[in-house]
Design a protein around this motif. Structure first.
Motif, PDB file in Angstrom:
ATOM      1  N   PRO A 278       0.837  -1.208   0.000  1.00  0.00           N
ATOM      2  CA  PRO A 278       0.000   0.000   0.000  1.00  0.00           C
ATOM      3  C   PRO A 278       0.868   1.252   0.000  1.00  0.00           C
ATOM      4  O   PRO A 278       1.813   1.359   0.792  1.00  0.00           O
ATOM      5  N   PRO A 279       0.579   2.221  -0.870  1.00  0.00           N
ATOM      6  CA  PRO A 279       1.393   3.431  -0.925  1.00  0.00           C
ATOM      7  C   PRO A 279       1.181   4.373   0.250  1.00  0.00           C
ATOM      8  O   PRO A 279       1.999   5.266   0.474  1.00  0.00           O
ATOM      9  N   CYS A 280       0.089   4.204   1.005  1.00  0.00           N
ATOM     10  CA  CYS A 280      -0.168   5.056   2.167  1.00  0.00           C
ATOM     11  C   CYS A 280       0.188   4.306   3.443  1.00  0.00           C
ATOM     12  O   CYS A 280      -0.237   3.154   3.629  1.00  0.00           O
ATOM     13  N   PRO A 281       0.934   4.922   4.363  1.00  0.00           N
ATOM     14  CA  PRO A 281       1.371   4.211   5.574  1.00  0.00           C
ATOM     15  C   PRO A 281       0.256   3.882   6.554  1.00  0.00           C
ATOM     16  O   PRO A 281       0.463   3.053   7.444  1.00  0.00           O
ATOM     17  N   VAL A 282      -0.922   4.512   6.428  1.00  0.00           N
ATOM     18  CA  VAL A 282      -2.001   4.191   7.362  1.00  0.00           C
ATOM     19  C   VAL A 282      -3.080   3.334   6.715  1.00  0.00           C
ATOM     20  O   VAL A 282      -4.147   3.127   7.301  1.00  0.00           O
TER      21      VAL A 282
ATOM     22  N   GLN B 292      -5.943  -0.476  -1.515  1.00  0.00           N
ATOM     23  CA  GLN B 292      -4.576  -0.014  -1.744  1.00  0.00           C
ATOM     24  C   GLN B 292      -3.576  -1.160  -1.853  1.00  0.00           C
ATOM     25  O   GLN B 292      -2.482  -0.975  -2.390  1.00  0.00           O
ATOM     26  N   HIS B 293      -3.945  -2.315  -1.371  1.00  0.00           N
ATOM     27  CA  HIS B 293      -3.035  -3.462  -1.437  1.00  0.00           C
ATOM     28  C   HIS B 293      -3.144  -4.198  -2.776  1.00  0.00           C
ATOM     29  O   HIS B 293      -2.527  -5.246  -2.955  1.00  0.00           O
ATOM     30  N   VAL B 294      -3.902  -3.629  -3.724  1.00  0.00           N
ATOM     31  CA  VAL B 294      -4.168  -4.282  -5.002  1.00  0.00           C
ATOM     32  C   VAL B 294      -3.597  -3.432  -6.138  1.00  0.00           C
ATOM     33  O   VAL B 294      -3.706  -2.206  -6.126  1.00  0.00           O
ATOM     34  N   SER B 295      -2.997  -4.084  -7.134  1.00  0.00           N
ATOM     35  CA  SER B 295      -2.506  -3.367  -8.303  1.00  0.00           C
ATOM     36  C   SER B 295      -3.657  -2.666  -9.009  1.00  0.00           C
ATOM     37  O   SER B 295      -4.827  -3.031  -8.836  1.00  0.00           O
ATOM     38  N   ALA B 296      -3.353  -1.651  -9.818  1.00  0.00           N
ATOM     39  CA  ALA B 296      -4.399  -0.901 -10.511  1.00  0.00           C
ATOM     40  C   ALA B 296      -5.243  -1.817 -11.387  1.00  0.00           C
ATOM     41  O   ALA B 296      -6.480  -1.742 -11.394  1.00  0.00           O
ATOM     42  N   GLN B 297      -4.588  -2.702 -12.141  1.00  0.00           N
ATOM     43  CA  GLN B 297      -5.327  -3.633 -12.991  1.00  0.00           C
ATOM     44  C   GLN B 297      -6.145  -4.600 -12.145  1.00  0.00           C
ATOM     45  O   GLN B 297      -7.279  -4.950 -12.489  1.00  0.00           O
ATOM     46  N   GLY B 298      -5.565  -5.029 -11.030  1.00  0.00           N
ATOM     47  CA  GLY B 298      -6.277  -5.933 -10.141  1.00  0.00           C
ATOM     48  C   GLY B 298      -7.509  -5.296  -9.532  1.00  0.00           C
ATOM     49  O   GLY B 298      -8.551  -5.952  -9.371  1.00  0.00           O
TER      50      GLY B 298
END
Length: 413
Positions: free
Chosen positions: A90-94, A106-112
């Motif tokens: 995830p790109p955000c720390p929270v 956020q833990h998923v790729s854009a395509q996913g």
């Protein structure tokens, strides 16, 4: 979804509708398909578990967060034992378990992300409406820095022990009143122009509100709302060269490209012709009415929020508007109409409204929806009244979250 009273929002902004019953139980499960609502389905000893922060096909360790329901539990991933190829950091720390409840993908790729959303739309249309739809959610940039309307929660610690009363600004955790402080970078999906965490704390310190709303309009400076007076300020939005006045606390699509995309999709589907009659239902401040009137149609709009209707009359002076809940205004609609734009709240239009609209004989109806289940239910009802879904498009207008927007074209069967 274009009504002022029903803006789509991330779960961090949503009210906690059910109490959570946290536990310390950990279970190892293999994750099944994605489900409507941003979680995946897993099973343990015959019981369904709705798991957040998981991906289909993964093997994970889950902490049970709610076991108050007899038929199912809820849980969060605490460790990934076998990861999906679509999993990313995830790109955000929270973001993630125990963090902000908003960006649940956020833990998923854009395509996913788009594949998961497409599968949810496909399953809802098939299960609830019997409609076969080729899964495709169209990408919309940007993926971050897009949310032009953001709500921040404020906690004000007491000073029973002589401590500081400096307010803390952040987002609520999922299904909880717990506040998660903003990271130094601020909210990842908030649009440029949104105040920094330090600036938001300064705003909070100057007032007593437990919420701060920020609006970044298409034109003009961002507006920070902590009082009713600030919410009444008008901001300027744009779509197709047409300007729209909107109250700062009123509804407008949160992605900066959403209005153009949804209007473009609806107009392409309807193929409006000058001189035709049109309805813009749940019209808000007149977004679709403006596009239809600009093409020379005779337009009537209906919206239950009176202050939005007053603005719609200013935004689209060529159209006529009724201020009333649509279900109560059905008898005021014309007996026949050529085209309809239907953009109901998250719960959908419902059988009464759909049945009446089907009787108006429109040659084409564009249905805009941010909830695939409500869309599917209403499409099924339209089908029972002689209309079929000729085309359905889905757009990723809420990246990093499980939300998705759809536009369907209905024609007489």
């Amino acid at each position: 979804m274009m009504t002022e009273h029903s803006a789509p929002m991330t779960e961090s902004c949503a009210p906690m509708t059910e109490p959570c019953t946290p536990t310390t139980e950990l279970v190892e499960v293999e994750v099944g398909p994605v489900a409507h609502g941003g979680h995946c389905v897993a099973r343990h000893d015959g019981r369904v578990i709705f798991v957040r922060h998981a991906l289909p096909g993964e093997r994970v360790l889950v902490r049970i967060t709610d076991e108050s329901h007899k038929r199912f539990w809820r849980g969060d991933v605490v460790e990934v034992l076998q990861a999906s190829p679509d999993r990313v950091d995830p790109p955000c720390p929270v973001a993630g378990p125990g963090g902000c409840g908003g960006c649940d993908f956020q833990h998923v790729s854009a395509q996913g992300q788009r594949r998961l959303k497409a599968e949810v739309v496909r399953e809802q249309l098939d299960h609830l409406a019997g409609i076969a739809w080729e899964p495709l959610v169209e990408a919309v940039e940007p993926l971050t820095g897009w949310r032009t309307r953001t709500r921040f929660a404020v906690d004000r610690p007491g000073d029973d022990e002589g401590g500081s009363q400096v307010p803390v600004v952040g987002m609520r955790a999922h299904r909880s009143h717990d506040l998660v402080s903003l990271p130094e970078q601020g909210c990842l999906i908030a649009a440029p122009g949104t105040p920094s965490p330090q600036q938001l704390e300064e705003v909070a310190a100057q007032g007593s509100s437990d919420e701060i709303r920020v609006v970044v309009p298409a034109r003009g400076k961002p507006v920070t709302i902590t009082t009713r007076e600030q919410g009444a300020e008008l901001v300027q939005e744009l779509c197709g060269g047409h300007g729209y006045r909107v109250r700062a606390d009123g509804f407008w699509q949160v992605h900066p490209r959403a209005a153009e995309i949804l209007v473009g999709a609806a107009m392409e589907m309807l193929q409006p012709v000058a001189g035709e009659s049109a309805l813009d239902l749940y019209c808000g401040v007149g977004l679709f009415a403006g596009a239809l009137a600009d093409q020379g149609l005779d337009v009537m709009g209906v919206e239950q929020v009176d202050r939005a209707v007053r603005l719609a009359r200013r935004n689209v002076p060529k159209a006529r508007f009724i201020s009333a809940p649509l279900a109560k205004a059905l008898r005021k609609l014309p007996p026949a109409v050529d085209v309809i734009v239907l953009d109901p709240p998250r719960t959908g239009a419902g059988a009464q409204v759909v049945g009446h609209l089907a009787g108006l004989g429109a040659r084409a109806i564009a249905y805009v929806a941010c909830d695939p289940a409500a869309l599917a239910r209403d499409l099924r009802t339209f089908g029972e009244h002689g209309y079929r879904a000729e085309a359905i498009r889905a757009f990723d207008l809420f990246p990093m979250t499980h939300h998705v927007e759809c536009v369907a074209l209905l024609v007489k069967a």
